[in-house]
Design an enzyme around this catalytic site. Structure first.
Site, PDB file in Angstrom:
ATOM      1  N   THR A 189     -11.542   6.865 -13.625  1.00 31.70           N
ATOM      2  CA  THR A 189     -10.556   6.448 -12.635  1.00 31.70           C
ATOM      3  C   THR A 189     -10.954   5.167 -11.916  1.00 31.70           C
ATOM      4  O   THR A 189     -10.134   4.578 -11.215  1.00 31.70           O
ATOM      5  CB  THR A 189     -10.287   7.583 -11.625  1.00 31.70           C
ATOM      6  OG1 THR A 189      -9.077   7.322 -10.913  1.00 31.70           O
ATOM      7  CG2 THR A 189     -11.448   7.736 -10.653  1.00 31.70           C
TER       8      THR A 189
ATOM      9  N   GLU B 211       0.828  -1.203   0.000  1.00 32.09           N
ATOM     10  CA  GLU B 211       0.000   0.000   0.000  1.00 32.09           C
ATOM     11  C   GLU B 211       0.867   1.260   0.000  1.00 32.09           C
ATOM     12  O   GLU B 211       0.559   2.232  -0.675  1.00 32.09           O
ATOM     13  CB  GLU B 211      -0.933  -0.011   1.220  1.00 32.09           C
ATOM     14  CG  GLU B 211      -1.780   1.225   1.398  1.00 32.09           C
ATOM     15  CD  GLU B 211      -2.932   1.323   0.422  1.00 32.09           C
ATOM     16  OE1 GLU B 211      -3.675   2.322   0.487  1.00 32.09           O
ATOM     17  OE2 GLU B 211      -3.123   0.407  -0.415  1.00 32.09           O
TER      18      GLU B 211
END
Length: 497
Positions: free
Chosen positions: A489, A364
């Site tokens: 997106t 992440e």
């Protein structure tokens, strides 16, 4: 590969001459992705539908996106491009039943736009265009546009501010907001594609006007401190007057999709949005000049730093790794080899964050500051050029997304293989009996254990990019020349104007 679904795939017969037995064929990569998508859908449909997400370990459900069935809406465009008529019709039967006028939770204008509005508009564009014929009942398709307009009409009060910069967090029941004085760069600058498309389809200019008014402050930033480098702008915008509250710049989460949409709006309509392209070019050139960063241990790698008053931050995110695809798209469109090469450099660096972990999946958040390397990660930093800041993986698509753009825009087979390898890792470590779960630590054995959540963007993005990279050419694929579609997106293909 899991034997259960390998067996299912191998059951596809290929018929020979009369009198011969059916023979089995080796499943293609696209077949394997289709099976994984269906596996995730079946688990969601059985245990969580019509809630937002499946909890794929406990077989429970979550409603992080207002309980409107986010996974179903996010899955629609992927089911269409895969040609899965059964799942498409299941979703189309559901969408008209969604009551967007009611939720017990605060609504995010940004998240609702990219997932729900984008997902429905994409389904409409695909089924009215290159996927025409997949669904026989035109009323089901028309309902997508009707629901899109209904949703936008519910949300549009968010733009009713002195400047036109919207509130992001709103209460649709009371038509109130969270009282914020600023809105973020990405959440303000990632509305224009979906709201403009809605106007173009309905021939009602109000939706485009609202989103483009908000965007206008980002295209002409004031005061000067809001644009510390040409084209690169701050993170916060005052809702009262549209001026920038700071000069913190990055391509990380919170900023990322603003830059993404600048060049994509030019793809959508080069005539109307030439200024957006010009702003992207300036931002891209400044990014190369001011934010490109190379780890001391691996100077061959290029990551994007952040900048706050001239101080570089040497950490980045999985979210940021869409950047390579953005540079590749812009460089290809504008015939700028420098952008293309820089995009490939970014893709290669993000590939390293996958290739060098125990799971083959990137973290992440990661860093490359030689002065801050954790003692237990020195070997990783020396070998790979980064260290893990947050090892979680929540089924994000951005690295695979950039691999996909690299494949489509260069034609080099290795990038297609990188998509496949990333997908195989996700299939191996994240798969459960009913779906796909996040991981706690991508650089630990077996991913450090699984997290009990299946994000809706697994359907919209991870499965879509994995499939598109392994499937035949089609109108919705990214093209080196003129594009018929542009991806929002959330990975939903929107027909160009």
């Amino acid at each position: 590969m899991h034997f259960a679904y390998l067996s299912a795939l191998l059951a596809v017969p290929v018929w020979g001459l009369p009198g011969q037995h059916a023979i089995r064929r080796e499943p293609s990569r696209a077949d394997v992705v289709r099976e994984a998508f269906s596996h995730a859908w079946d688990g969601y449909r059985k245990y969580a539908f019509p809630h937002d997400e499946l909890h794929p370990i406990s077989n429970g459900h979550g409603d992080s996106r207002n309980g409107w069935g986010a996974s179903a809406v996010d899955a629609l465009s992927t089911a269409i491009v895969m040609g899965n008529e059964t799942i498409v019709n299941e979703i189309l039967d559901f969408i008209p039943t969604i009551d967007f006028s009611h939720t017990d939770d605060e609504v995010s204008l940004f998240e609702t736009t990219i997932r729900y509005l984008g997902g429905m508009l994409s389904g409409y564009d695909l089924l009215k265009g290159p996927a025409k014929g997949l669904v026989k009942d035109q009323k089901k398709i028309d309902a997508l546009l009707t629901q899109s307009r209904t949703l936008a009409d519910i949300l549009k009060f968010a733009f009713d501010t002195p400047s036109g910069v919207p509130y992001n967090n709103i209460n649709i029941n009371k038509k109130t907001n969270d009282g914020s004085t600023t809105n973020g760069l990405a959440v303000t600058g990632t509305l224009v594609m979906e709201w403009t498309r809605l106007s173009d389809l309905t021939r009602d200019a109000q939706y485009a006007r609202l989103s483009q008014k908000a965007e206008s402050y980002l295209l002409d930033p004031k005061p000067a401190k809001g644009e510390p480098f040409p084209g690169l702008v701050g993170n916060g915008i005052y809702i009262e007057n549209g001026t920038f509250a700071d000069g913190r710049v990055s391509w990380n989460g919170g900023d990322d999709s603003f830059y993404e949409y600048l060049i994509k709006m030019y793809v959508y309509d080069p005539k109307r949005f030439a200024k957006y392209k010009d702003r992207w070019v300036v931002a891209a050139e400044s990014t190369m000049k001011h934010l490109a960063s190379h780890p001391e241990s691996r100077p061959d790698l290029t990551f994007l730093a952040s900048s706050d008053n001239g101080k570089l931050g040497l950490t980045s995110q999985h979210l940021t790794c869409f950047d390579g695809g953005s540079f590749l798209l812009g460089g290809s469109l504008l015939d700028r080899d420098d952008f293309v090469q820089f995009g490939l450099d970014l893709v290669n660096a993000c590939h390293t964050t996958y290739n060098e972990t125990l799971t083959g999946i990137g973290p992440e958040q990661f860093g490359w500051d030689a002065k801050k390397v954790p003692s237990n990660q020195k070997e990783l930093y020396e070998r790979a050029g980064f260290y893990v800041v947050s090892g979680a993986y929540i089924l994000r698509p951005e690295v695979m997304e950039s691999f996909y753009y690299a494949w489509r825009l260069t034609g080099e087979e290795k990038y297609r293989d990188w998509v496949w390898k990333a997908f195989e890792s996700i299939n191996r470590y994240c798969r459960t009996k009913s779906g796909f779960a996040g991981l706690k630590n991508v650089n630990a054995a077996n991913g450090g254990g699984q997290d009990d959540n299946q994000e809706s963007f697994l359907f919209a993005e991870v499965m879509k990019y994995a499939y598109l990279a392994q499937s035949e050419d089609a109108a919705w694929q990214v093209q080196r020349g003129k594009n018929e579609f542009v991806f929002n997106t959330e990975g939903h293909p929107i027909a160009v104007a």
